[in-house]
Design a protein around this motif. Structure first.
Motif, short mmCIF file in Angstrom:
data_model
loop_
_atom_site.label_atom_id
_atom_site.label_comp_id
_atom_site.label_asym_id
_atom_site.label_seq_id
_atom_site.Cartn_x
_atom_site.Cartn_y
_atom_site.Cartn_z
N UNK A 1 26.36 35.33 41.64
CA UNK A 1 25.74 34.09 41.16
C UNK A 1 25.50 33.16 42.35
N UNK A 2 24.56 32.24 42.16
CA UNK A 2 24.25 31.30 43.24
C UNK A 2 23.74 29.99 42.64
N UNK A 3 24.21 28.88 43.20
CA UNK A 3 23.71 27.57 42.83
C UNK A 3 23.68 26.71 44.09
N UNK A 4 22.51 26.19 44.43
CA UNK A 4 22.38 25.44 45.66
C UNK A 4 22.77 26.30 46.85
N UNK A 5 23.68 25.78 47.66
CA UNK A 5 24.17 26.54 48.82
C UNK A 5 25.51 27.23 48.53
N UNK A 6 25.90 27.27 47.26
CA UNK A 6 27.15 27.92 46.86
C UNK A 6 26.87 29.31 46.33
N UNK A 7 27.58 30.28 46.86
CA UNK A 7 27.36 31.68 46.49
C UNK A 7 28.65 32.30 45.97
N UNK A 8 28.55 32.97 44.82
CA UNK A 8 29.68 33.68 44.25
C UNK A 8 29.54 35.17 44.56
N UNK A 9 30.36 35.65 45.45
CA UNK A 9 30.38 37.08 45.76
C UNK A 9 31.46 37.76 44.92
N UNK A 10 31.45 39.08 44.94
CA UNK A 10 32.50 39.81 44.23
C UNK A 10 33.89 39.49 44.79
N UNK A 11 33.96 39.27 46.11
CA UNK A 11 35.25 38.93 46.72
C UNK A 11 35.80 37.63 46.15
N UNK A 12 34.93 36.63 46.02
CA UNK A 12 35.34 35.34 45.47
C UNK A 12 35.61 35.45 43.97
N UNK A 13 34.74 36.18 43.26
CA UNK A 13 34.94 36.35 41.82
C UNK A 13 36.25 37.05 41.53
N UNK A 14 36.64 37.99 42.40
CA UNK A 14 37.90 38.71 42.21
C UNK A 14 39.08 37.73 42.17
N UNK A 15 39.01 36.68 42.99
CA UNK A 15 40.08 35.68 43.01
C UNK A 15 40.10 34.89 41.71
N UNK A 16 38.92 34.43 41.26
CA UNK A 16 38.84 33.69 40.01
C UNK A 16 39.33 34.55 38.85
N UNK A 17 38.93 35.82 38.85
CA UNK A 17 39.31 36.76 37.79
C UNK A 17 40.82 36.96 37.76
N UNK A 18 41.39 37.21 38.92
CA UNK A 18 42.83 37.44 39.02
C UNK A 18 43.61 36.20 38.59
N UNK A 19 43.18 35.04 39.05
CA UNK A 19 43.86 33.79 38.69
C UNK A 19 43.77 33.52 37.19
N UNK A 20 42.61 33.79 36.60
CA UNK A 20 42.42 33.57 35.17
C UNK A 20 43.37 34.46 34.37
N UNK A 21 43.47 35.73 34.74
CA UNK A 21 44.36 36.65 34.04
C UNK A 21 45.82 36.24 34.21
N UNK A 22 46.20 35.88 35.43
CA UNK A 22 47.59 35.47 35.69
C UNK A 22 47.96 34.23 34.88
N UNK A 23 47.09 33.23 34.87
CA UNK A 23 47.35 32.01 34.10
C UNK A 23 47.54 32.33 32.63
N UNK A 24 46.70 33.22 32.12
CA UNK A 24 46.77 33.58 30.71
C UNK A 24 48.09 34.28 30.39
N UNK A 25 48.47 35.22 31.24
CA UNK A 25 49.71 35.95 31.01
C UNK A 25 50.93 35.04 31.11
N UNK A 26 50.89 34.09 32.06
CA UNK A 26 52.01 33.16 32.20
C UNK A 26 52.14 32.24 31.00
N UNK A 27 50.99 31.85 30.44
CA UNK A 27 51.00 30.89 29.32
C UNK A 27 51.29 31.57 27.98
N UNK A 28 50.68 32.75 27.78
CA UNK A 28 50.81 33.43 26.49
C UNK A 28 51.65 34.70 26.55
#
Length: 510
Positions: free
Chosen positions: A152-179
Motif C-alpha cells: 500500500x502507498x499514501x503520499x510518501x509513505x509506503x507499506x512493504x511486506x517487511x513493515x506489514x509483518x510488524x503490524x501483523x505480528x503486533x496485532x496478533x500479539x495484542x489480541x492474544x494478550x488481551x483475550x
C-alpha cells in the motif's frame, strides 16, 4: 455480409474478417463475376488484393481460371497468404494474424468458462481487497524474498511486506494478550494456522484475513495522519526526536544481552524473518508522529459544556432508548478494600453423627445462600469497620486509603492499583450493591462507606464522578468529530492498495 468462418456480421467489401482474421476471397468467386463484365485480366483483384499482388506481377497465363477450377483448387485450400504474395517485395499484413490469434484465445476462454460452469466449478474473480487471496502466509524464504514488495502507498509513505509483518505480528500479539483466556470461547486455536480458522468477528474471513486487514487499516490511518501532519508543517519536539534516535542503540544492547548476534537478528526472531531495523524504526516513527499529531488535533475537538448540553438535548430520544437519562446515575472512579468472611473448617469429627444429643449443646448455626453464618458475617463486618477507622484516624486521604489496600484487601484484581476501579457506569457488570453505591447521583469525592456483597464487605472510597448522561453525550459527540476528522484526512490522502502483493510469514502463536 456474414463471415463463413465465425458467422460474424461484417462490411460487404471486407477482404478479411476483423473478428477471426480469415481471408474472405471466397466471397467473390469466378462464377459470380462473368467474364464479359469483369475481364479475366482484372478478375484476380478479388482473390489477390491489389496491394499484395499487383496484376502486372501476376499474369493471367500463370493462373488461368481453366487451370485452377474452383472445385479443384477452392479458395479455402489456397488462402491468400499462399498466393503470389511470395513473389512480391511486400510483407504480409500482421494485423489480421493478430486478430485471428486474439479471436482464438477469446473463443478458448469462453469455452473454458462454459465447461467450468457446466461442471459446477465456482469461478472467482480476484478483487483488490482482503479476499484477493485465501492464504497470504508463505514460507519464511519467500517472505524474505518478497519483503520489499509494496502492499500500500499514501503520499510518501509506503507499506512493504517487511513493515506489514510488524503490524501483523503486533496485532496478533495484542489480541492474544488481551483475550488469551477466552480463546476457546471465540474459536481461535493457536496450534493451527490462522488461514484455516474462521474469524469469530466476521464469518466471511479467516483469522489470518481478519488480522491482516486490521493491520493494513491501522497502517492506513496512521500513515494518512503522518502525511497530513507533514502538509500542516507539524514536526516532533526535539526531545522526542532525541528519544527516537536512541532506539537503535538501545535495541542493540538488548539484543546482545539476550545473546542475539545483533538487533536485526533479534527483530527477525521476534517479529518475522522479513523484518529488520529499518522497517521497525519506520513502524515506531509512524506511530509516534501519527499519535502526537492526533493528540494535538484531538484537543481542538473537545466540546464545551454548552455544546454537550445542546447535543444531548438534540438527541435526547435516542439516548433515552439506550437507558441514558439525566437521572440515570454517575460514571465514576472508586477505590475499595475487600474483606471476606471466614468459614469454619469442617473436620471429620464434626461430621460424624452421635448417638445422643446433649441438651446443653448449642444448635448448629444456619448458613445463608453464600455459605456463611450470621456470626461469620459479623466478624467480617467488625474487621472492615476497624480498617475504616484506622484510615480515619490517620491522614484520611486518597493516598493513605490506597496504602491500606496493599495491607488488607482480599481482591487480587485491584491490589496492585490501590483498589482502583474506573469508568463505572450504570450499565457496568459489577455486583449490585457495589455498583449502586458507586453510581449514586448523591456521591461526592472523598465519601466512604462499607458495602456488603456476596464476596464480603467492601470499604469504599469515592474518587470522582460525573453525570452519566453528560459523559455519554460528550463521548459520542467527540467520537463523531474525531471520526469525521479521520475520514476527511483519508479522503484528502487516498491510499493505493495492492493486496495481491501480500506475502507474510506465519506468526508464532504458542
Amino acid at each position: 455480409m456474414i463471415c463463413k468462418y465465425c458467422n460474424a456480421q461484417i462490411e460487404d467489401d471486407s477482404k478479411f474478417c476483423p473478428i477471426c482474421g480469415m481471408a474472405l476471397a471466397e466471397e467473390a468467386p469466378v462464377e459470380e463475376t462473368p467474364v464479359e463484365e469483369t475481364p479475366v485480366e482484372e478478375a484476380p483483384v478479388e482473390e489477390t488484393p491489389v496491394e499484395e499482388a499487383p496484376v502486372e506481377e501476376t499474369p493471367v497465363e500463370e493462373a488461368p481460371v481453366e487451370e485452377t477450377p474452383v472445385e479443384e483448387a477452392p479458395v479455402e485450400e489456397t488462402p491468400v497468404e499462399e498466393a503470389p504474395v511470395v513473389i512480391t517485395s511486400q510483407k504480409p499484413k500482421v494485423w489480421p494474424i493478430v486478430l485471428a490469434a486474439v479471436g482464438s484465445v477469446l473463443a478458448m476462454a469462453v469455452l473454458a468458462v462454459v465447461l467450468l460452469a457446466a461442471l459446477g466449478v465456482e469461478i472467482k474473480v480476484p478483487t483488490n481487497d482482503i479476499f484477493n487471496k485465501e492464504v497470504y502466509t508463505v514460507s519464511d524464504e519467500k517472505a524474505v524474498d518478497k519483503g520489499d514488495a509494496v502492499v500500500a502507498k499514501v503520499g510518501n509513505k509506503v507499506l512493504t511486506n517487511s513493515l506489514l509483518q510488524i503490524y501483523y505480528r503486533m496485532r496478533v500479539l495484542d489480541f492474544l494478550n488481551y483475550y488469551g483466556s477466552y480463546l476457546d470461547q471465540i474459536g481461535l486455536d493457536y496450534t493451527q494456522p490462522l488461514s484455516e480458522q474462521e474469524s469469530y468477528y466476521d464469518k466471511s474471513m479467516t483469522w489470518e484475513q481478519y488480522f491482516i486487514d486490521a493491520s493494513i487499516q491501522s497502517w492506513s490511518n496512521y500513515a494518512s495522519l503522518c502525511v497530513e501532519a507533514e502538509k500542516a508543517g507539524f514536526t516532533l519536539e526535539a526531545d522526542v526526536e532525541a528519544e527516537l534516535a536512541k532506539i537503535p542503540a538501545s535495541l542493540e544492547e538488548q539484543a546482545l544481552a539476550g545473546e542475539y548476534a545483533s538487533a536485526d537478528a533479534m527483530i527477525k526472531d521476534l517479529l518475522g524473518p522479513a523484518c529488520n531495523m529499518e522497517a521497525y524504526m519506520e513502524y515506531i516513527r509512524i506511530d509516534t508522529v501519527a499519535n502526537t499529531y492526533y493528540s494535538t488535533e484531538y484537543e481542538k475537538l473537545i466540546p464545551t459544556e454548552d455544546e454537550v448540553d445542546a447535543y444531548f438535548t438534540a438527541n435526547e430520544e435516542s439516548f433515552a432508548a439506550n437507558g441514558i437519562t439525566k437521572d440515570a446515575g454517575l460514571v465514576s472512579s472508586v477505590r475499595h478494600i475487600l474483606v471476606c468472611p471466614v468459614a469454619e473448617e469442617v473436620t471429620e469429627e464434626s461430621t460424624e453423627p452421635t448417638e445422643t444429643t446433649d441438651a446443653t449443646t448449642a444448635p448448629t448455626e444456619a448458613v445463608d445462600a453464600y455459605g456463611f453464618t450470621e456470626s461469620q458475617w459479623a466478624e467480617c463486618l467488625a474487621k472492615a469497620e476497624k480498617i475504616l477507622q484506622e484510615w480515619k484516624d490517620g491522614e484520611a486521604t486518597e493516598e493513605s486509603f490506597a496504602a491500606l489496600v496493599a495491607t488488607y484487601t482480599e481482591d487480587p484484581g485491584s491490589a496492585s492499583t490501590g483498589g482502583l476501579y474506573e469508568d463505572i457506569n450504570p450499565t457496568s457488570s459489577y455486583v449490585e450493591n457495589f455498583l449502586n453505591w458507586s453510581v449514586d447521583m448523591a456521591r461526592q469525592p472523598g465519601d466512604t462507606d462499607i458495602v456488603q456483597t456476596e464476596y464480603g464487605y467492601h470499604i469504599m472510597y469515592f474518587v470522582s464522578g460525573s453525570p452519566y448522561w453528560k459523559s455519554s453525550a460528550e463521548t459520542q459527540l467527540l467520537s463523531e468529530r474525531t471520526n469525521k476528522m479521520i475520514e476527511e484526512i483519508k479522503e484528502k490522502n487516498p491510499v493505493d492498495y495492492k493486496y495481491k502483493n501480500i506475502a507474510l510469514s506465519e506468526p508464532e502463536l504458542a
